[in-house]
Design a protein around this motif. Structure first.
Motif, mmCIF file in Angstrom:
data_model
loop_
_atom_site.group_PDB
_atom_site.id
_atom_site.type_symbol
_atom_site.label_atom_id
_atom_site.label_comp_id
_atom_site.label_asym_id
_atom_site.label_seq_id
_atom_site.Cartn_x
_atom_site.Cartn_y
_atom_site.Cartn_z
ATOM 1 N N ASN A 55 0.818 -1.221 0.000
ATOM 2 C CA ASN A 55 0.000 0.000 0.000
ATOM 3 C C ASN A 55 0.849 1.268 0.000
ATOM 4 O O ASN A 55 0.375 2.336 0.364
ATOM 5 C CB ASN A 55 -0.945 0.003 1.209
ATOM 6 C CG ASN A 55 -0.189 -0.103 2.538
ATOM 7 O OD1 ASN A 55 1.028 -0.256 2.550
ATOM 8 N ND2 ASN A 55 -0.917 -0.015 3.642
ATOM 9 N N ARG A 57 2.638 4.603 -1.128
ATOM 10 C CA ARG A 57 2.365 5.690 -2.075
ATOM 11 C C ARG A 57 3.425 6.778 -1.873
ATOM 12 O O ARG A 57 4.012 6.904 -0.797
ATOM 13 C CB ARG A 57 0.967 6.274 -1.891
ATOM 14 C CG ARG A 57 -0.152 5.263 -2.044
ATOM 15 C CD ARG A 57 -1.513 5.916 -2.132
ATOM 16 N NE ARG A 57 -1.756 6.521 -3.432
ATOM 17 C CZ ARG A 57 -2.203 5.861 -4.496
ATOM 18 N NH1 ARG A 57 -2.453 4.569 -4.429
ATOM 19 N NH2 ARG A 57 -2.406 6.497 -5.647
ATOM 20 N N ASP A 131 -0.340 3.734 2.889
ATOM 21 C CA ASP A 131 -1.756 4.114 2.895
ATOM 22 C C ASP A 131 -2.530 3.046 3.666
ATOM 23 O O ASP A 131 -3.200 2.186 3.091
ATOM 24 C CB ASP A 131 -2.247 4.229 1.442
ATOM 25 C CG ASP A 131 -3.695 4.667 1.353
ATOM 26 O OD1 ASP A 131 -4.213 5.222 2.343
ATOM 27 O OD2 ASP A 131 -4.308 4.442 0.291
ATOM 28 N N ASN A 132 -2.467 3.130 4.984
ATOM 29 C CA ASN A 132 -2.959 2.049 5.846
ATOM 30 C C ASN A 132 -4.465 1.825 5.763
ATOM 31 O O ASN A 132 -4.926 0.701 5.996
ATOM 32 C CB ASN A 132 -2.557 2.311 7.297
ATOM 33 C CG ASN A 132 -1.061 2.106 7.511
ATOM 34 O OD1 ASN A 132 -0.440 1.270 6.845
ATOM 35 N ND2 ASN A 132 -0.466 2.864 8.405
ATOM 36 N N ASN A 133 -5.251 2.858 5.464
ATOM 37 C CA ASN A 133 -6.695 2.651 5.345
ATOM 38 C C ASN A 133 -7.140 2.511 3.887
ATOM 39 O O ASN A 133 -8.336 2.493 3.593
ATOM 40 C CB ASN A 133 -7.474 3.775 6.042
ATOM 41 C CG ASN A 133 -7.133 5.147 5.481
ATOM 42 O OD1 ASN A 133 -6.343 5.267 4.530
ATOM 43 N ND2 ASN A 133 -7.715 6.180 6.062
ATOM 44 N N SER A 134 -6.167 2.443 2.977
ATOM 45 C CA SER A 134 -6.424 2.157 1.553
ATOM 46 C C SER A 134 -7.470 3.073 0.927
ATOM 47 O O SER A 134 -8.264 2.647 0.091
ATOM 48 C CB SER A 134 -6.868 0.689 1.389
ATOM 49 O OG SER A 134 -5.877 -0.193 1.854
ATOM 50 N N ASN A 135 -7.453 4.372 1.316
ATOM 51 C CA ASN A 135 -8.400 5.312 0.710
ATOM 52 C C ASN A 135 -7.773 6.130 -0.417
ATOM 53 O O ASN A 135 -8.394 7.018 -0.984
ATOM 54 C CB ASN A 135 -8.995 6.240 1.771
ATOM 55 C CG ASN A 135 -7.957 7.174 2.398
ATOM 56 O OD1 ASN A 135 -6.750 7.006 2.174
ATOM 57 N ND2 ASN A 135 -8.420 8.121 3.186
ATOM 58 N N GLY A 136 -6.503 5.842 -0.743
ATOM 59 C CA GLY A 136 -5.856 6.476 -1.884
ATOM 60 C C GLY A 136 -5.311 7.858 -1.649
ATOM 61 O O GLY A 136 -4.799 8.480 -2.583
ATOM 62 N N ASP A 144 -1.540 7.161 8.355
ATOM 63 C CA ASP A 144 -0.704 6.656 7.270
ATOM 64 C C ASP A 144 0.764 6.837 7.634
ATOM 65 O O ASP A 144 1.283 7.956 7.618
ATOM 66 C CB ASP A 144 -1.025 7.396 5.970
ATOM 67 C CG ASP A 144 -2.458 7.177 5.527
ATOM 68 O OD1 ASP A 144 -2.993 6.085 5.768
ATOM 69 O OD2 ASP A 144 -3.053 8.107 4.949
#
Length: 217
Positions: A55, A57, A131-136, A144
């Motif tokens: 994840n 970024r 991006d630990n909560n994968s919301n981009g 994050d």
């Protein structure tokens, strides 16, 4: 008398046309200035001490002078350890006055003056994060996790700073004068032929960025 009135009206109409033309030129100039602000691009590699998280970024983050504010301007996932990141025009509400000695630049530190007066600016940094909560998007350092590391340039070696100014400006120091264009600029300090960090530059793109980072544990 009628001839006199006709001549006077012709003068009024002529002056009105001149005034309208001058106003049109002024508005066109302002619009051109607004849309001509320079953007920049960064490309290079991300090197880590281990396998990067799925994840991961890379973001371009607006900061204040105390590194307390992280507003994400854009982000991308590194592909095969490489990246290409670009900027956009900033909203004026995100800018602050650029005062003499008001921030720190590589090699110059805070020993500089700014010309002309009234320049507003912003600074940005590159951050690699999970991006630990994968919301981009980047939320905050608590949500994050940031990869710790150093951003540099490789050929020749040195460092860089990303700065946005709302008009053409100069950073005047004892060692150098840096001419900035309205919009985004990359200020670099690289090593010279003597191996010392003493070569300054301002440019709109970099292709030799190296981000050396440590994977969050």
């Amino acid at each position: 008398m009628k001839n006199m009135q006709i001549i006077n009206w012709q003068r009024v109409i002529g002056l009105s046309r001149v005034a309208m033309l001058a106003r049109f030129i002024l508005i066109s100039s302002l619009l051109t200035s607004a849309f001509a602000q320079q953007n920049i691009s960064l490309s290079g590699v991300v090197q880590s001490d281990g396998e990067m998280l799925a994840n991961t970024r890379l973001g371009l983050h607006l900061i204040d002078d105390l590194n307390r504010r992280f507003i994400e301007l854009s982000n991308i996932p590194p592909v095969g350890g490489t990246f290409n990141l670009s900027t956009n025009t900033l909203d004026a509400s995100l800018l602050q006055p650029l005062r003499n000695g008001g921030t720190v630049f590589p090699g110059i530190y805070n020993e500089f003056s700014v010309a002309p007066e009234g320049v507003n600016y912003a600074r940005a940094v590159t951050n690699v994060y999970a991006d630990n909560n994968s919301n981009g998007v980047f939320d905050d350092p608590n949500t994050d996790a940031l990869y710790l590391g150093i951003a540099s340039v490789d050929n020749p070696k040195g460092f860089f700073v990303l700065i946005y100014v709302d008009r053409d400006a100069q950073i005047i120091a004892q060692a150098t004068t840096l001419s900035l264009r309205s919009g985004w600029n990359i200020i670099t300090l690289r090593s010279g032929s003597d191996g010392q960090l003493n070569v300054y530059g301002v440019q709109p793109s970099l292709s030799d960025v190296v981000l050396d980072v440590f994977v969050p544990r």
